[in-house]
Design a protein around this motif. Structure first.
Motif: not given
Lengths: 617, 349
Positions: A35-56
């Motif tokens: 953003a600081l570089l002046g690009n237009d942008l849009s983001t999509l965070p996509d994360y699970p409901a579990e805070i720390r689901a089993p690793a891997g």
């Protein structure tokens, strides 16, 4: 070795790893720097409901997608150009979002036997031929991170937690971004722990240097700044924007802001943000439950503050009775619903637009509530502000609909001058002579706001039907009908006080794509693409869902086909049909994900390519 | 700037008004059943109000749903008859937004302990400055006679023709367990005592919880007569007063003595015990408060009536206001322009 520098119009990158790998932080850092570089942008965070689901595990994968460019960017990108995969599960879950010929940057160290097994890989995809259609870069991210920190004597756990910044460093090199903004962020974030500043900075720089020196990357890319409107910008998420819009409403109305709420995903960040701003006299009350969240807010509004409650679908269900109370009391109140996948607990961290019917109809009795929706993350600022304006002016609860995609997504925002926001003028009753709690303003039909503390205005209000003007309890049949119609008429009149609907495109033609709320970006991209092909396609995005804008019916009548894409089974479509008696063509997606613009483009093509039988069901 | 503060400042400081009970009667017809205990509660509250020295426009009565919750209609103050069970939460919002107001909650055993139990306990633990009057008649009156969460086990009602199999709540224990800083019990048929307790509740800073034994003469007549009627009252009620030994009985001839953690009734006339052996009431004693509240479970013991517990601790609304003042002192009054432009921004020419 000199590496080739290529120019790109836009790029989509997805960072993916375990939910404990810090992918959200990595993505957000890449976002701020970009953003600081002046690009237009849009983001999509996509994360699970579990805070720390089993690793891997596959279900523990957390992703963050950013689409940035030198052109107008409206969506987080249908398909990725680059996938950063910290382990096999992240690769497996996200590979389908990667374009053919796309770049994979894999953390080789994460592809151990255990993780491969957890992700269900029979052989290591980094070594067999299964990824041959992509540009695969397999990097020992974990080892290289350890090397960078070898002389610091940090625990393995701590070292492991820095590896996401190695990946970020590589991406900064690859897309010619500066490191300084992130280093500055380390310095603020870890101010109390200089060791972490040092460690993370080293790893970030090591990642960058690795890109520079390794032979595996032949090229790096440049994405020039977008030609955005001149002015001062910042990056903002939907939830931040909503919180600031509420503060702005409080400032512009001279009313203290009271937030009564209960933590719920994905709305909690509004509470977090508002609770920081106590110097704006914002009072945040984390209530014992959703019901106390809204009822305390009603109490605060009764007392002369502007009450706000924030929630998501299940919380809306719990608040319904109290919303009805606010309707019959006629007190100002803003109810923010950051929609998520439903029904019930549904998909807490995923987006959906399936609470529209609930917002408009979901209460007992005739209980009209104005409904306003935001179209982009930054638009949440204006949506929340507008909800507050209507609530105060018309003495009514107002529902503001955001969604998980807007709430967590970010975009550059042209910061509006405060003077451009309208003043909001609450009308308090002060004169005990001729005071009647349910007398009405001729124009708005709003009743006077009579707050406790004024001598001579002592009066009683409540959830029982009240007599016109006096507000006394009344069971009179004619009075009840009169009051029901009066409350409806008051909400209907708001249609005179909102801007008319506007079409992006032509005033008539083959197809009008009508969306509401957070589908704005995907629809806009799709319609722009079709228009570039010379197709007769236009776009209208609805922000005011109740009451609808007065010119909407006339606009809809000017197109041969009205296409309504929604992240539900057709809730707006149903309203448009019943309101305007027109056929609509539905495009529905209920996957917890936003539309890809290609999905909308395909539907437009389908409509245009053959004589389309109107779907009436 | 704050509009509400401005509006309030604009009202010239009024000379202290000499109110009478009548000044607190609204113009609404009282619609409780003739003979209902609620009439007495209303009368006592209206009698106490003039003694508080607080202008009536600074008072708000909030209620939920039920017979008790009609209360605000009959008070000539600001009043808010809300929805079932939510009065403590609404009152909490009123008090946080407007710490200058005196906020009362009128509720019942169904409204306060069943549908609204959650709000009641959380109001208590936060110690927000509310005065909660819980009219306990051990029955649902407005829905015409179902058992309530305070009805005794085995209670035969319309919804429990074979007797209730629910174990009841003890309102004093609920409020003490919820960390209330003021807990008291009084009786609808003892006007003087009720006035005393209501006044104490009003003067207490923090959540005051008052259980009032209230007779529903239509659906649960006589539920508390053992404790309220002349013939039986003296032997079944101990009026507790801070610093005084626990004496009761028609001729003040009985007392309560602690045997381990359990109170025992002793005779003061047969030479086995003297006044010096009795429990001396201490409103600030947490342990004692629980013992007193528990006495209701033991039929051989008299019911304690009076102020069971009264301590000072931080109040929610005061802490909230203090945080705001200190934030303003530290950062200055909020500036919207600054907020929107703070942190990382960039300019496009």
């Amino acid at each position: 070795m000199t590496k080739e520098l290529k120019n790109l119009d836009d790029v989509t990158i997805r960072f993916a790893g375990d939910s404990g790998d810090g992918m959200q932080l990595t993505g957000m850092q890449f976002t701020s720097t970009t953003a600081l570089l002046g690009n237009d942008l849009s983001t999509l965070p996509d994360y699970p409901a579990e805070i720390r689901a089993p690793a891997g595990t596959l279900f523990g994968v957390s992703g963050f997608q950013i689409h940035f460019g030198s052109t107008e960017i409206n969506t987080p990108g249908d398909i990725c150009d680059v996938l950063v995969a910290m382990n096999p599960a992240a690769l497996k879950v996200n590979l389908r979002s990667l374009s053919d010929g796309g770049i994979i940057i894999a953390n080789r160290d994460g592809f151990n036997d255990k993780n491969l097994k957890l992700a269900g890989y029979a052989s290591n995809p980094l070594d067999d031929e299964s990824l041959s259609k992509y540009h695969l870069h397999s990097v020992d991210i974990t080892k290289l991170t350890q090397n960078a920190l070898s002389d610091m004597g940090l625990s393995n756990k701590l070292v492991d937690r820095c590896k996401n910044f190695f990946a970020l460093g590589m991406m900064y090199w690859m897309y010619t971004r500066p490191l300084e903004p992130t280093i500055k962020w380390f310095q603020e974030k870890f101010a109390k722990n200089p060791e972490l500043i040092d460690a993370n900075t080293r790893v970030l720089k090591a990642g960058y240097a690795f890109g520079e020196t390794t032979e595996i990357f032949a090229a790096r890319y440049e994405v020039k700044p977008a030609s955005l409107k001149p002015g001062r910008y910042r990056s903002i998420t939907g939830n931040e924007a909503a919180a600031w819009g509420l503060i702005a409403g409080s400032v512009k109305s001279g009313l203290d802001l009271f937030l009564g709420t209960y933590p719920i995903t994905p709305a909690s960040d509004i509470l977090h943000e508002l609770s920081k701003h106590k110097n704006f006299r914002v009072k945040t009350f984390q209530a014992e439950d959703e019901i106390a969240g809204i009822t305390s807010s009603i109490g605060a509004s009764y007392g002369g503050a502007i009450g706000v409650t924030t929630t998501s679908g299940p919380g809306m269900a719990l608040k319904s009775e109290a919303m009805g109370l606010a309707v019959i009391l006629e007190v100002p109140l803003v109810i923010v619903n950051v929609q998520r996948g439903g029904p019930s607990t549904g998909l807490p961290t995923k987006t959906e637009q399936a609470d529209l019917s609930q917002a408009i109809f979901g209460r007992n009795g005739e209980s009209p509530i104005p409904v306003v929706a935001a179209t982009t993350p930054a638009d949440c600022f204006f949506g929340a502000f507008e909800a507050m304006r209507i609530a105060i002016k018309y003495m009514t609860p107002v529902i503001f609909l955001s969604d998980g995609y807007l709430a967590n997504g970010a975009e550059p925002w042209l910061i509006p001058p405060v003077s451009s926001l309208p003043d909001i003028a609450p009308k308090f009753a002060t004169d005990p002579n001729e005071f009647f709690p349910y007398s009405r303003d001729e124009k708005t039909l709003a009743r006077p706001w009579a707050i406790p503390g004024i001598p001579g205005l002592e009066h009683r209000i409540g959830g029982l039907e009240k007599e016109h003007i006096t507000g006394n309890v009344s069971y009179d049949p004619e009075n009840h009908e009169f009051m029901v119609r009066m409350r409806q008429a008051k909400v209907d009149r708001i249609a005179d006080d909102i801007p008319p609907a506007e079409v992006d495109g032509d005033p008539n033609g083959d197809v009008l794509v009508v969306g509401w709320g957070g589908t704005y970006g995907a629809i806009r991209s799709a319609v722009e693409a079709k228009r570039r092909e010379g197709k007769s396609v236009s776009h209208l995005q609805i922000k005011y869902l109740n009451p609808l804008q007065k010119n909407l019916g006339a606009i809809l009548a000017n197109y041969r086909h009205v296409l309504v894409p929604e992240l539900n089974l057709g809730q707006l479509s149903r309203i448009l049909r019943s309101e305007y008696l027109i056929p609509t063509i539905q495009l529905n997606k209920i996957q917890g994900l936003p539309f890809k613009s290609s999905e909308i483009e395909e539907k437009i093509d389908e409509i245009l390519s053959r004589e389309y039988a109107h779907e009436l069901s | 700037m704050n509009l509400v503060e401005d509006a309030l400042k604009a009202i010239a400081e009024q000379p202290p008004v000499k109110y009478s009970a009548k000044d607190f009667q609204s113009d609404q017809d009282v619609r409780w059943c003739p003979g209902c205990g609620d009439y007495s509660i209303l009368a006592q509250v209206q009698r106490v109000m003039p003694e508080l020295g607080i202008p009536r426009h600074k008072m708000v009565f909030v209620s939920g749903i039920g017979c008790s919750s009609r209360f605000p209609y009959y008070m000539n103050t600001y009043g808010f008859h809300s929805i079932h069970g939510r009065a403590p939460a609404i009152a909490t919002g009123v008090k946080i937004a407007r710490p200058d107001l005196m906020v009362w909650v009128a509720t019942g055993d169904g409204d306060g302990l069943s549908i609204g139990g959650n709000h009641l306990i959380h109001a208590c633990r936060r110690n927000i400055d509310l005065n909660i009057l819980l009219f306990n008649n051990q029955i649902y009156g407005l829905t015409k006679g179902q058992y309530s969460p305070t009805s005794e086990f085995g209670k035969v009602t319309k919804s429990t023709p074979y007797g209730s199999v629910d174990h009841p709540f003890n309102p004093l224990l609920v409020s003490l367990g919820a960390e209330a800083s003021f807990v008291a019990r009084t009786l609808d048929r003892d006007p003087k005592h009720m006035q005393f307790v209501i006044k104490r509740a009003a003067e207490h800073r923090g959540t005051s919880f008052v259980e009032i034994y209230q007779n529903c003469n239509v659906f649960n007549d006589g539920a508390f007569f053992t404790y309220t009627e002349k013939e039986s009252k003296d032997d079944h009620v101990v009026f507790i007063e801070h610093g005084k030994p626990m004496v009761f009985g028609k001729n003040k001839d009985k007392g309560l003595k602690l045997d381990g953690f359990t109170p025992k009734v002793v005779s003061l006339t047969d030479g086995t015990a003297s006044v010096n052996d009795l429990i001396v009431h201490n409103e600030k004693d947490t342990m004692l408060s629980f013992i007193l509240a528990r006495m209701s479970s033991l039929p051989e013991l008299p019911r304690p009536v009076g102020v069971v517990y009264a301590v000072d601790r931080p109040r929610y609304e005061v802490e909230v206001s203090n945080q705001i003042l200190s934030a303003i002192q530290k950062k200055g009054e909020g500036n919207l322009e600054k907020l929107l432009n703070h942190g990382e921004t960039w300019t496009i020419q």
